[in-house]
Design a protein around this motif. Sequence first.
Motif, PDB file in Angstrom:
ATOM      1  N   GLN A 231       0.851  -1.184   0.000  1.00  0.00           N
ATOM      2  CA  GLN A 231       0.000   0.000   0.000  1.00  0.00           C
ATOM      3  C   GLN A 231       0.891   1.239   0.000  1.00  0.00           C
ATOM      4  O   GLN A 231       1.419   1.645   1.024  1.00  0.00           O
ATOM      5  CB  GLN A 231      -0.919   0.012   1.222  1.00  0.00           C
ATOM      6  N   SER A 232       1.041   1.833  -1.165  1.00  0.00           N
ATOM      7  CA  SER A 232       1.982   2.939  -1.331  1.00  0.00           C
ATOM      8  C   SER A 232       1.390   4.295  -0.977  1.00  0.00           C
ATOM      9  O   SER A 232       2.121   5.273  -0.834  1.00  0.00           O
ATOM     10  CB  SER A 232       2.493   2.977  -2.777  1.00  0.00           C
ATOM     11  N   ARG A 233       0.057   4.369  -0.852  1.00  0.00           N
ATOM     12  CA  ARG A 233      -0.591   5.620  -0.448  1.00  0.00           C
ATOM     13  C   ARG A 233      -1.887   5.289   0.272  1.00  0.00           C
ATOM     14  O   ARG A 233      -2.471   4.215   0.080  1.00  0.00           O
ATOM     15  CB  ARG A 233      -0.868   6.516  -1.658  1.00  0.00           C
ATOM     16  N   THR A 234      -2.331   6.199   1.109  1.00  0.00           N
ATOM     17  CA  THR A 234      -3.581   5.991   1.850  1.00  0.00           C
ATOM     18  C   THR A 234      -4.675   6.951   1.401  1.00  0.00           C
ATOM     19  O   THR A 234      -5.856   6.660   1.556  1.00  0.00           O
ATOM     20  CB  THR A 234      -3.351   6.156   3.359  1.00  0.00           C
ATOM     21  N   SER A 235      -4.283   8.088   0.839  1.00  0.00           N
ATOM     22  CA  SER A 235      -5.282   9.051   0.374  1.00  0.00           C
ATOM     23  C   SER A 235      -5.891   8.577  -0.944  1.00  0.00           C
ATOM     24  O   SER A 235      -5.292   7.786  -1.675  1.00  0.00           O
ATOM     25  CB  SER A 235      -4.651  10.430   0.182  1.00  0.00           C
TER      26      SER A 235
END
Length: 643
Positions: A231-235
Amino acid sequence: MIEKLKMQTPNITEQNMEQIAKLFPNVMTETQDKNGNVKKALDFDLLKQSLSSVLVDDADERYRLDWPGKKASLLKANTPITKTLRPCREDSVNFDSTENVYIEGDNFEVLKILQESYLGKIKMIYIDPPYNTGKDFIYKDNFAAKKADYEEELGTTDEEENKLFRNTDTNGRFHSDWLSMMYERLIVARDLLKDDGVIFISIDDNEVHNLRKICDEIFGEENFVANSIWQSRTSISDDHEISMNHNHTAIYAKNKNNLKFYGEKLNESEYQNRDNDPRGPWKLVPLDANKPGGDTNYPILNTNNNKEYFPPEGRSWAINSKDFKKLLDDNRIAFGINGERAPKKKLFLLERLEKGDTKTPSSILLDAGTTKDGSNELNTLFERKKIFSYPKPVDYLSRLIQYGIYSEKNQIVLDFFSGSGTTAHSVMSLNALDGGDRKFIAIQLAENLDESLLKASDDAKSIIKNSISFLDSIKKKHLLTEIGKERIRRTGTKIVEDNQDKAGIDKLDIGFRVYKTGSSNMEEVYYHPEQLSQDNLFSLASNIKEERTPDDLLTQVILDLGLELNLPIEERTMHSNNVFIVQTNALVACFDDNINIKIIDEIAQLKPFKVVFKDGSFSNSKDRINLEERFKRLSPETLITVI
């Protein structure tokens, strides 16, 4: 178990194919026999190309991934080059003693240069290559076709005046150029891995399907370990139909049978000692497995309730009846907490800790940081708002290093798309954490930075003390390698400052040797004597280029002799001559023009494995003969070489 005799002589063809597959896994393919059944086969054209120094043509159809330039790429991977590395002491930290290496240059050329010295010596490779998004892939112009028809020229050149181009999606060979770039590099990189080594490759959805295909070919489909999702980003981004919040990490082993894959630390709270076993706390694990066949479907009797158990439907017991009996007699089998369930095997915590066992990692990484974390780490280190786009976080790289070499704390990690230097940062951080002695080799092309990054934060208040000269250097050179080197310098300094009270921190290797690719130190006539004419015969006073230093010569000798670049180097003065001593006595070299013959006895006392001099260092043949005789008497095992 009774085995059925084959009643035939061995299939030599299959044995030969197995041997060829070990050397060239990329030539294995599939074909149909006369009955239409699919069987394994050799791609003889690819095998011929692997063994050929010229381009081999073919037009046969078969199951494989093809693209324009594939054979040329394979030929390139197998063709020797005369490039070398030149040391850059002024950019290095602790050059003579450090075991870390940072190399500026085209990574394909560097991998070729390292082939002899690091063949089968790299435990782990991590790369974050260009994702081929149409703007992130820069390469050299080495194709015969007219570039004006395909590429948008950057208008820049590398350190040797080779034109660099950006692979835009208007390029007619958009996917083919990327595939060729990756194919030739991975072919060479595979040879550098140890037999129990592993490679991790970050990629996104643009080319993950093609990457898997070429890796299956190069490493062998049977050596695929996993496609880990990070998971490289959460937004959430609304510029696509689905927000792309992940990257792939393709993982391949050099030889999966030898791979030791490490996970996270065991959760000791899962282990209890319900029966006061003298071997301590334990937990139960299933005894069934997806391995049907043989003596693995026998009934297991629970004598407490006189109930028989069989494997679940479609599965079998993981061990045969004889081995099960041994475990049962050794009180390593339990039937649930109250004895009413199917049999399971007891795993003892202390035994697992002694063996260095770890918890099997998940294929999904949700807790290994994001690119935002990576940006914050870099911005904090440089005290700027933005200095690099989408760097990988240290947590992510540390997790992969843990998987690949967790308990082997003296191994080498190679990153040949090193970018901002996260891999090097992670190696040093892990060593500080657990007292390890892991080494890194970072390779990066000296490509231009995105101009927008240079304008992101020029406010003098946001620049820490003593960093203005660095920022000026960045703006002047516009090179990504300047960011990488400075990051490693600052990381090392910060790690020591943050761990001043920790025992052994003064022994932590926070240095790195910088090398840059360059043409050979030898004149062209050294490699191509047929080009020498009588007219220029007497103009060649030396076969070594005039501007090359003793450091340059030593580096090329180290590489040519197959020695590693991270060996300690000591310089001594012997009878007015400058002498290099590599790793105590692995190599002794002197490149002075006029050698005092008295140094021979002093060098011979070191009992070196190899000594190297310049061919023109001795004033007459008498001195050369004396050199050989003295070594024969004082150090007969020493190999004497001249350049």
